[in-house]
Scaffold this active site. Sequence first.
Site, PDB file in Angstrom:
ATOM      1  N   SER A  69      -7.582  -1.505  -0.812  1.00 16.63           N
ATOM      2  CA  SER A  69      -8.967  -1.864  -1.111  1.00 16.63           C
ATOM      3  C   SER A  69      -9.376  -1.403  -2.507  1.00 16.63           C
ATOM      4  CB  SER A  69      -9.912  -1.247  -0.083  1.00 16.63           C
ATOM      5  OG  SER A  69      -9.589  -1.678   1.211  1.00 16.63           O
TER       6      SER A  69
HETATM    7  N1  SAH Z   1      -7.234   0.942   4.449  1.00 12.16           N
HETATM    8  C1  SAH Z   1      -6.445   0.260   3.464  1.00 12.16           C
HETATM    9  C2  SAH Z   1      -6.725  -1.233   3.415  1.00 12.16           C
HETATM   10  C3  SAH Z   1      -5.627  -1.978   4.042  1.00 12.16           C
HETATM   11  S1  SAH Z   1      -5.862  -3.731   4.184  1.00 12.16           S
HETATM   12  C4  SAH Z   1      -6.632   0.918   2.119  1.00 12.16           C
HETATM   13  O1  SAH Z   1      -6.817   2.107   2.079  1.00 12.16           O
HETATM   14  O2  SAH Z   1      -6.556   0.287   1.085  1.00 12.16           O
HETATM   15  C5  SAH Z   1      -6.192  -3.878   5.927  1.00 12.16           C
HETATM   16  C6  SAH Z   1      -5.080  -3.492   6.861  1.00 12.16           C
HETATM   17  O3  SAH Z   1      -5.520  -3.829   8.184  1.00 12.16           O
HETATM   18  C7  SAH Z   1      -3.765  -4.252   6.659  1.00 12.16           C
HETATM   19  O4  SAH Z   1      -2.741  -3.330   6.414  1.00 12.16           O
HETATM   20  C8  SAH Z   1      -3.557  -4.970   7.994  1.00 12.16           C
HETATM   21  O5  SAH Z   1      -2.206  -5.045   8.403  1.00 12.16           O
HETATM   22  C9  SAH Z   1      -4.382  -4.124   8.954  1.00 12.16           C
HETATM   23  N2  SAH Z   1      -4.758  -4.774  10.202  1.00 12.16           N
HETATM   24  C10 SAH Z   1      -5.169  -6.053  10.415  1.00 12.16           C
HETATM   25  N3  SAH Z   1      -5.389  -6.284  11.724  1.00 12.16           N
HETATM   26  C11 SAH Z   1      -5.111  -5.107  12.374  1.00 12.16           C
HETATM   27  C12 SAH Z   1      -5.117  -4.713  13.752  1.00 12.16           C
HETATM   28  N4  SAH Z   1      -5.455  -5.542  14.733  1.00 12.16           N
HETATM   29  N5  SAH Z   1      -4.780  -3.437  14.054  1.00 12.16           N
HETATM   30  C13 SAH Z   1      -4.418  -2.553  13.069  1.00 12.16           C
HETATM   31  N6  SAH Z   1      -4.382  -2.883  11.754  1.00 12.16           N
HETATM   32  C14 SAH Z   1      -4.714  -4.146  11.412  1.00 12.16           C
END
Ligand code: SAH
Length: 218
Positions: A69
């Site tokens: 993010s």
């Molecule tokens: N928190 C991260 C952002 C990651 S992007 C940061 O610090 O930058 C969002 C993440 O959500 C992705 O890795 C994706 O695989 C995960 N995601 C999507 N659907 C999900 C689910 N049902 N359960 C767990 N993770 C999920």
Amino acid sequence: MNLRHAGIGMTSPRTRARLIERLRAEGIADETVLAAMNEVPRHIFIDEALATRAYDDVSLPIGHGQTISQPYIVARMTEVLRNGKQLGRVLEIGTGCGYQAAVLSKVAKEVYSVERIQPLYERARKTLRELKIFNVNLRYADGTAGMPDAAPYDGIIMTCAAPALSAVLREQLAVGGRMVLPMGTQEQFLYLIERDENGFRETRLEAVRFVPLLMGKQ
Ligand code: SAH
């Protein structure tokens, strides 16, 4: 601290300090959040080829079609979740590379974070261990239903967007707790959900762009 953690040039503490000033200029006012963002080396969470952009205020690819993010969004969500108070137990849905979880680890007692893509989960685990962050519990699972076994949480943060608020998830919020999440399909907005003795209150915040919440493990 090892040399890679300390950073040089575009990954140096000075470059990071400039990002903090930018976040401040963009309206992040919680000094505890700014200090946490200053403490966590974002360049360690991304591919070395992208490290020179680690302290730009942009989201970046982390593989598997996912992104780390944008720093402003991480700061903003953490600030809204904290609401000026020390957090106890926090749940994050969507660990990704673990950056948001690392920032949360500085402002909460305990962090639980769920990721559905195994290689991301494993890499986040390794990175957090390398940074000696021990109050984050990672789990490889579909986080759609939250993590009921460690509930209730003082804070819940979702870093992927769902079309609507899950009742199962909001039930895991403690009374007095806050949840911050992006919602929407074509157009997404950040929402704040607050729980008190009488129920839930929903507030729409700014427009955002997140990857979608997906079902099942991968
Ligand atoms: N928190 C991260 C952002 C990651 S992007 C940061 O610090 O930058 C969002 C993440 O959500 C992705 O890795 C994706 O695989 C995960 N995601 C999507 N659907 C999900 C689910 N049902 N359960 C767990 N993770 C999920």
